[in-house]
Design a protein around this motif. Structure first.
Motif, PDB file in Angstrom:
ATOM      1  N   SER A   1       0.740  -1.322   0.011  1.00 21.95           N
ATOM      2  CA  SER A   1       0.051   0.151   0.208  1.00 21.95           C
ATOM      3  C   SER A   1       0.804   1.311   0.004  1.00 21.95           C
ATOM      4  O   SER A   1       2.080   1.255   0.237  1.00 21.95           O
ATOM      5  CB  SER A   1      -0.730  -0.017   1.089  1.00 21.95           C
ATOM      6  OG  SER A   1      -0.103   0.242   2.402  1.00 21.95           O
TER       7      SER A   1
ATOM      8  N   SER B   1       0.961   3.261   2.260  1.00 19.58           N
ATOM      9  CA  SER B   1       2.005   3.610   3.611  1.00 19.58           C
ATOM     10  C   SER B   1       2.959   2.743   3.722  1.00 19.58           C
ATOM     11  O   SER B   1       3.883   3.053   4.351  1.00 19.58           O
ATOM     12  CB  SER B   1       0.781   2.740   4.702  1.00 19.58           C
ATOM     13  OG  SER B   1       0.369   1.614   4.611  1.00 19.58           O
TER      14      SER B   1
ATOM     15  N   VAL C   1      -7.002   2.152  -5.408  1.00 26.67           N
ATOM     16  CA  VAL C   1      -7.072   3.634  -5.823  1.00 26.67           C
ATOM     17  C   VAL C   1      -5.953   4.087  -6.657  1.00 26.67           C
ATOM     18  O   VAL C   1      -4.870   4.121  -5.888  1.00 26.67           O
ATOM     19  CB  VAL C   1      -7.666   4.398  -4.704  1.00 26.67           C
ATOM     20  CG1 VAL C   1      -7.738   5.739  -5.042  1.00 26.67           C
ATOM     21  CG2 VAL C   1      -8.727   3.768  -4.047  1.00 26.67           C
TER      22      VAL C   1
ATOM     23  N   GLU D   1     -10.745   9.959   1.367  1.00 25.79           N
ATOM     24  CA  GLU D   1     -10.956   9.133   2.609  1.00 25.79           C
ATOM     25  C   GLU D   1     -10.168   7.719   2.444  1.00 25.79           C
ATOM     26  O   GLU D   1      -9.794   7.377   3.330  1.00 25.79           O
ATOM     27  CB  GLU D   1     -12.436   8.577   2.532  1.00 25.79           C
ATOM     28  CG  GLU D   1     -13.509   9.732   2.735  1.00 25.79           C
ATOM     29  CD  GLU D   1     -13.437  10.213   4.244  1.00 25.79           C
ATOM     30  OE1 GLU D   1     -12.919   9.924   5.050  1.00 25.79           O
ATOM     31  OE2 GLU D   1     -13.930  11.539   4.569  1.00 25.79           O
ATOM     32  N   ILE D   2      -9.777   7.463   0.949  1.00 22.75           N
ATOM     33  CA  ILE D   2      -9.001   6.417   0.813  1.00 22.75           C
ATOM     34  C   ILE D   2      -8.065   6.731  -0.301  1.00 22.75           C
ATOM     35  O   ILE D   2      -8.371   7.094  -1.228  1.00 22.75           O
ATOM     36  CB  ILE D   2      -9.764   4.998   0.488  1.00 22.75           C
ATOM     37  CG1 ILE D   2     -10.590   4.757   1.534  1.00 22.75           C
ATOM     38  CG2 ILE D   2      -8.894   3.928  -0.029  1.00 22.75           C
ATOM     39  CD1 ILE D   2     -11.625   3.511   1.285  1.00 22.75           C
TER      40      ILE D   2
ATOM     41  N   GLU E   1      -3.995   2.479  -1.726  1.00 26.75           N
ATOM     42  CA  GLU E   1      -4.721   1.749  -0.864  1.00 26.75           C
ATOM     43  C   GLU E   1      -5.929   0.759  -1.664  1.00 26.75           C
ATOM     44  O   GLU E   1      -6.514   1.304  -2.504  1.00 26.75           O
ATOM     45  CB  GLU E   1      -5.389   2.781  -0.079  1.00 26.75           C
ATOM     46  CG  GLU E   1      -4.431   3.683   0.693  1.00 26.75           C
ATOM     47  CD  GLU E   1      -3.529   2.756   1.848  1.00 26.75           C
ATOM     48  OE1 GLU E   1      -3.800   1.552   2.020  1.00 26.75           O
ATOM     49  OE2 GLU E   1      -2.326   3.156   2.190  1.00 26.75           O
ATOM     50  N   THR E   2      -6.181  -0.043  -0.953  1.00 29.97           N
ATOM     51  CA  THR E   2      -7.176  -1.006  -1.347  1.00 29.97           C
ATOM     52  C   THR E   2      -8.662  -0.384  -1.060  1.00 29.97           C
ATOM     53  O   THR E   2      -8.534   0.002   0.225  1.00 29.97           O
ATOM     54  CB  THR E   2      -6.890  -2.514  -0.940  1.00 29.97           C
ATOM     55  OG1 THR E   2      -5.669  -2.963  -1.417  1.00 29.97           O
ATOM     56  CG2 THR E   2      -8.139  -3.448  -1.228  1.00 29.97           C
ATOM     57  N   VAL E   3      -9.644  -0.435  -1.876  1.00 29.65           N
ATOM     58  CA  VAL E   3     -10.927  -0.223  -1.529  1.00 29.65           C
ATOM     59  C   VAL E   3     -11.810  -1.288  -1.725  1.00 29.65           C
ATOM     60  O   VAL E   3     -11.989  -1.964  -2.732  1.00 29.65           O
ATOM     61  CB  VAL E   3     -11.275   1.193  -2.334  1.00 29.65           C
ATOM     62  CG1 VAL E   3     -11.190   0.650  -3.995  1.00 29.65           C
ATOM     63  CG2 VAL E   3     -12.693   1.586  -1.966  1.00 29.65           C
ATOM     64  N   LYS E   4     -12.565  -1.335  -0.914  1.00 29.54           N
ATOM     65  CA  LYS E   4     -13.729  -2.553  -0.935  1.00 29.54           C
ATOM     66  C   LYS E   4     -15.185  -1.753  -1.902  1.00 29.54           C
ATOM     67  O   LYS E   4     -15.343  -0.823  -1.562  1.00 29.54           O
ATOM     68  CB  LYS E   4     -14.042  -2.943   0.386  1.00 29.54           C
ATOM     69  CG  LYS E   4     -12.950  -3.807   0.959  1.00 29.54           C
ATOM     70  CD  LYS E   4     -13.365  -4.245   2.478  1.00 29.54           C
ATOM     71  CE  LYS E   4     -12.143  -4.879   3.058  1.00 29.54           C
ATOM     72  NZ  LYS E   4     -12.393  -5.488   4.528  1.00 29.54           N
TER      73      LYS E   4
ATOM     74  N   ALA F   1     -17.254   1.188  -0.244  1.00 31.07           N
ATOM     75  CA  ALA F   1     -16.305   2.298   0.265  1.00 31.07           C
ATOM     76  C   ALA F   1     -16.250   3.566  -0.345  1.00 31.07           C
ATOM     77  O   ALA F   1     -16.194   3.672  -1.577  1.00 31.07           O
ATOM     78  CB  ALA F   1     -15.037   1.597   0.466  1.00 31.07           C
TER      79      ALA F   1
ATOM     80  N   ILE G   1     -14.495   6.655  -1.260  1.00 32.99           N
ATOM     81  CA  ILE G   1     -13.088   6.901  -1.708  1.00 32.99           C
ATOM     82  C   ILE G   1     -12.762   8.507  -1.307  1.00 32.99           C
ATOM     83  O   ILE G   1     -11.806   8.965  -0.893  1.00 32.99           O
ATOM     84  CB  ILE G   1     -12.786   6.741  -3.069  1.00 32.99           C
ATOM     85  CG1 ILE G   1     -12.994   5.234  -3.432  1.00 32.99           C
ATOM     86  CG2 ILE G   1     -11.553   7.185  -3.474  1.00 32.99           C
ATOM     87  CD1 ILE G   1     -12.914   5.009  -4.773  1.00 32.99           C
TER      88      ILE G   1
ATOM     89  N   SER H   1      -7.342   3.580 -11.450  1.00 39.30           N
ATOM     90  CA  SER H   1      -7.511   2.853 -10.509  1.00 39.30           C
ATOM     91  C   SER H   1      -7.617   1.377 -11.086  1.00 39.30           C
ATOM     92  O   SER H   1      -7.162   0.316 -10.488  1.00 39.30           O
ATOM     93  CB  SER H   1      -8.690   2.947  -9.908  1.00 39.30           C
ATOM     94  OG  SER H   1      -8.663   4.208  -9.214  1.00 39.30           O
TER      95      SER H   1
END
Length: 297
Positions: free
Chosen positions: A2, A4, A58, A80-81, A85-88, A91, A93, A118
């Motif tokens: 990710s 991060s 994303v 928000e995301i 990062e992985t998004v479900k 969710a 974004i 994405s």
């Protein structure tokens, strides 16, 4: 992986703004958003969310934000995301609020960029996951959408991949047709070395072990092993013996990439990352304020 765990370089704002302007000019034409201007009051405001409809990674939020702010600079865009990062499914974004006309007018351009990038990040992540546990890196190619290369290569990084050369200008890659035109592998390499600056990397493509033996008599930075079987890749890696980087290319897909990575190559280039990625399904939806919800009820 990710954002991060691996830092992502930011996209130059001038590049982002230029791409958004071209896209908005294409969409607005000579008359602007005639539907929105006819149906929505000029001073109306709205709150909206950009949400994922499928699982993915994303990429491209800077472009989405720039699309809205190109129409109305005071638009509020809250992430928000983040990229990488992985998004479900379902969710949120990003949240967007401001002039309703501006949100509606910029919506498609924002989602086109965000969905496209994405999608590339999502596919890249799938390839990266397939080679986990090996030391091979997934890299992209120049098989990109004209005019969008910088953004699509950025999306590859968001997915955990790495970038190959950006264009024809930043590295030497001697391919089969160059070899034919130059009169042979050795001739092509010598000519490239004579012309290239001291900061320029040189890579040579081979598709047989016999060609590889010739290349290894010259000093190059990387060898592209094109369309070789896994068995031949293992042998090629042994012949090279760490004297330069090894790149596998050709016939790479999600079913074959793990076996290719296990041969010991350093890099695996995948054109599909950018030329065959599906757009990630995203949507922008207006959300009612408490006052509006009471009226509608």
């Amino acid at each position: 992986m990710s954002s991060s765990t691996r830092s992502l370089p930011s996209l130059p704002q001038t590049l982002v703004d230029a791409a958004i302007r071209v896209a908005l000019d294409e969409d607005l034409g000579l008359a602007g958003d005639i539907t929105t201007n006819a149906t929505v009051a000029a001073n109306a405001t709205a709150n909206a969310v950009i949400a994922a409809r499928k699982l993915g990674v994303v990429a491209g939020l800077a472009l989405a934000e720039a699309a809205f702010r190109a129409i109305e600079p005071e638009t509020d865009f809250t992430i928000e995301i983040g990229d990488g990062e992985t998004v479900k499914p379902g969710a949120v974004i990003a949240r967007v609020s401001g002039n309703a006309r501006a949100l509606l007018t910029a919506e498609r351009v924002a989602l086109n960029f965000l969905g496209r990038l994405s999608g590339i990040a999502t596919l890249t992540r799938q390839y990266v996951d397939q080679v986990a546990g090996t030391h091979a890196k997934i890299v992209d190619t120049r098989k990109t959408t004209p005019g969008l290369r910088a953004f699509e290569k950025y999306a590859v990084r968001c997915g955990g991949g790495y970038n190959h050369r950006v264009g024809l200008f930043d590295a030497v890659l001697i391919k089969d047709n160059h070899i034919v035109a130059a009169g042979g592998i050795a001739s092509a390499i010598k000519a490239a070395k004579a012309a290239a600056g001291h900061m320029t990397k040189i890579e040579v493509e081979v598709d047989t072990l016999a060609q590889l033996e010739i290349v290894m008599r010259e000093k190059v930075d990387c060898v592209l092993l094109d369309n070789m079987t896994p068995a031949n890749l293992v042998e090629a890696v042994a012949i090279i013996g760490g004297r330069c980087l090894t790149e596998a290319s050709g016939g790479v897909n999600l079913e074959t990439v793990t076996e290719i990575a296990q041969t010991g190559v350093d890099l695996i280039s995948v054109g599909a990352l950018t030329h065959s990625a599906s757009v990630l399904d995203l949507g922008l939806d207006f959300i009612a304020s408490p006052k509006q919800a009471a009226i509608q009820a």
